[in-house]
Design an enzyme around this catalytic site. Structure first.
Site, PDB file in Angstrom:
ATOM      1  N   CYS A 383       0.830  -1.203   0.000  1.00 45.49           N
ATOM      2  CA  CYS A 383       0.000   0.000   0.000  1.00 45.49           C
ATOM      3  C   CYS A 383       0.870   1.260   0.000  1.00 45.49           C
ATOM      4  CB  CYS A 383      -0.962  -0.040   1.188  1.00 45.49           C
ATOM      5  SG  CYS A 383      -2.306   1.164   1.081  1.00 45.49           S
ATOM      6  N   HIS A 509      -3.277  -5.052   0.263  1.00 41.41           N
ATOM      7  CA  HIS A 509      -2.825  -5.613   1.543  1.00 41.41           C
ATOM      8  C   HIS A 509      -2.953  -7.137   1.481  1.00 41.41           C
ATOM      9  CE1 HIS A 509      -2.389  -1.948   4.026  1.00 41.41           C
ATOM     10  NE2 HIS A 509      -3.340  -1.454   3.244  1.00 41.41           N
ATOM     11  N   GLU A 511      -1.504  -9.328   3.004  1.00 43.74           N
ATOM     12  CA  GLU A 511      -1.354  -9.976   4.317  1.00 43.74           C
ATOM     13  C   GLU A 511      -2.698 -10.396   4.901  1.00 43.74           C
ATOM     14  OE1 GLU A 511      -1.277  -5.439   5.239  1.00 43.74           O
ATOM     15  OE2 GLU A 511      -0.672  -6.805   3.631  1.00 43.74           O
TER      16      GLU A 511
END
Length: 571
Positions: A383, A509, A511
């Protein structure tokens, strides 16, 4: 399994941060491994409508769901453990509940009645709980945030008390997570805090069916019997969750203690024993890891590591996949703005530049991206990380002096990161956010496409500034590759350096979608590149030592043998 949806409510006592979320998530995994369809929910007592505007120093990271919900970080644990994508319905706060009640009152839905906590607020809480009930769900696990005894938690306790009356006693199970502290001077584990916490919970009309006792070390059977007797809970339902080496051990610990069996008995669920083979193999891979990789995390909230919880877990997942463990170096972004950058960065095998908001530490993140690029250190930007990598390349390679993001320098002559035209003039910060899952097309032949093994991917987003398409031509034809873009071609989603081992950024993102047994591809790519760098460095060190040995009389053929050895020989 068909039938009435069952409810499990998890409360906490004595102290916060005991691990209610991990306990709930672990139980969810155990029930799923028994063949049940499980979903989860977090009810938080704070008055913010959602965590989206909360300081990460206070509340940790904001977890984002596919449908764009900005939620509590415990939902990340839920998704990672039960391997299900949740929605914004899985997180509700006092703020959002009162907002709904007030909106209903303004619209006349209460027919002029006096609006009160009971029944109006409690009914709204129950509505949030029942919103997850469907024919596709066997069990809803709801964690109640906060600690029993807090004033703001009372409406939630009253609501879950009523749920048992509404759906039937055999369809609800209450689990209370509490602390059994160790008192050093006397060398004893004390049950009194647990007794007091259960007394407080019972005073609100909720009798726990099971108690999960958190402790530093294993508690004795004698203490379990004492808690059972004084808290009116079957001794088999007094479960010990002592500190574990890895959070992924917790489901195995709770199963060994019999928690999932007790819950199934209480809820009258006739299901087989859980198949934990894959979970046991996962923990075996964690315990057998012999290689370590050092990753620097360049952030502005590093004093509270929960602010980057999903990033840390995604790194762990990638390391497990590669048979390694991760040693994270927490580096304050502002410290990379000074003269200490070489001492901070030179010993790292790789770096992550995570997302964030605000100007503080931006120049440090730009410097980190530049250092990684120039010194061929594997780097993953997430990001804001992609944005500072773009700023670095624009300034230091393309020669666009003072290039920046218009978020931090509105007067920059080269706004390589900027708001989209459609977002200008919107004063509501949430109104300019790109939230939730977005599709992207990957450029064939890129590193990004290789690790994903796909041409089209979906990742979750949480940002409002983008790569400026008006300056795209400045980057095209250079070593800076636009490796992925939105399906309409307007937005840049992934970047990479063609000549670098791993200098990759994403506007997303990834993750948030990483799982312990299915790691995020970009994190796998980073960790592999970092391991390659580390092993190459170790091999070079071995060669240097061998050459030094030859100078001291070592046979030349010995030096040659070391120099030709493969990296695997030095693991």
């Amino acid at each position: 399994m068909a039938g009435v949806t069952k409810h499990i409510f998890v409360t906490g006592g004595v102290a916060s941060s005991l691990g209610k979320g991990l306990t709930a998530a672990s139980l969810g995994r155990l029930l799923k491994q028994r063949g049940l369809r499980v979903t989860m929910q977090k009810l938080d007592p704070y008055i913010n409508v959602d965590p989206g505007t909360m300081n990460p120093f206070e509340h940790g990271e904001v977890f984002v769901t596919d449908d764009g919900g900005e939620t509590d970080l415990d939902l990340g644990h839920y998704e990672r453990f039960i391997d299900e994508s949740l929605t914004k319905l899985s997180n509700a706060t006092t703020g959002s509940i009162y907002s709904s009640v007030i909106a209903s009152e303004r619209q006349g839905e209460y027919l002029g009645k006096t609006v009160q906590v009971i029944p109006h607020v409690t009914n709204e809480i129950k509505n949030r709980i029942s919103s997850l009930v469907s024919d596709d769900v066997d069990v809803v696990i709801t964690e109640i945030g906060g600690t029993v005894g807090d004033i703001e938690i009372l409406p939630f306790l009253e609501a879950i008390r009523q749920v048992r009356l509404d759906v039937g006693r055999g369809n609800v199970c209450y689990i209370h997570v509490t602390l059994v502290p160790f008192i050093g001077p006397t060398g004893e584990q004390k049950t009194k805090p647990t007794q007091h916490s259960v007394t407080e919970l019972r005073s609100r009309g909720v009798q726990p069916d099971a108690i999960v006792c958190r402790s530093e070390s294993t508690i004795s059977d004698e203490l379990k019997r004492k808690i059972s007797s004084l808290c009116d809970v079957d001794v088999s339902a007094v479960v010990n969750a002592a500190d574990a080496d890895s959070i992924y051990e917790i489901p195995l610990v709770l199963h060994d203690e019999g928690l999932d069996g007790v819950v199934c008995d209480i809820l009258r669920l006739d299901v087989p024993e859980p198949d934990l083979t894959d979970w046991q193999m996962l923990n075996q891979r964690i315990s057998l890891a012999q290689r370590t990789v050092r990753i620097g995390l360049i952030g502005k909230y590093v004093t509270l590591q929960d602010a980057y919880l999903s990033v840390v877990e995604a790194l762990n997942h990638a390391a497990i996949h590669h048979g390694a463990s991760v040693e994270i170096e927490w580096i304050q972004a502002e410290s990379v703005e000074g003269l200490m950058i070489d001492s901070l960065m030179s010993g790292l095998d790789g770096i992550v530049i995570p997302g964030g908001f605000g100007e503080r530490g931006i120049e440090g993140k730009v410097n980190a991206a530049s250092y990684a690029r120039e010194n061929r250190i594997p780097c993953l930007g997430l990001c804001l990380g992609l944005q500072v990598m773009t700023i670095d390349y624009a300034r230091n390679v393309l020669g666009l002096a003072n290039a920046h993001s218009s978020e931090f320098d509105p007067s920059t002559p080269w706004p390589v990161i900027d708001l989209m035209e459609s977002q200008r003039g919107i004063t509501d910060k949430g109104g300019t956010m790109r939230l939730g899952a977005c599709m992207a097309k990957l450029r064939p032949g890129t590193k990004v496409a290789e690790v994903y093994g796909a041409e089209v991917v979906s990742e979750r987003h949480r940002h409002r500034y983008e790569f400026n398409p008006k300056l795209r031509s400045r980057f095209e034809g250079t070593d800076f590759v636009l490796a992925g873009e939105s399906p309409d071609g307007l937005l840049v989603e992934f970047i990479e350096l063609e000549s670098h081992p791993w200098w990759v950024g994403t506007q997303a993102h990834p993750e948030f979608k990483s799982r312990p047994d299915r790691p995020a591809p970009l994190f796998c790519g980073l960790v592999k590149a970092a391991l390659d760098r580390r092993e190459s460095s170790l091999m070079a060190d071995q060669c240097d030592l061998s050459i030094s040995g030859a100078d001291d009389g070592q046979a030349p053929e010995q030096v040659e043998a070391v120099a030709d050895a493969s990296p695997a020989a030095h693991r």
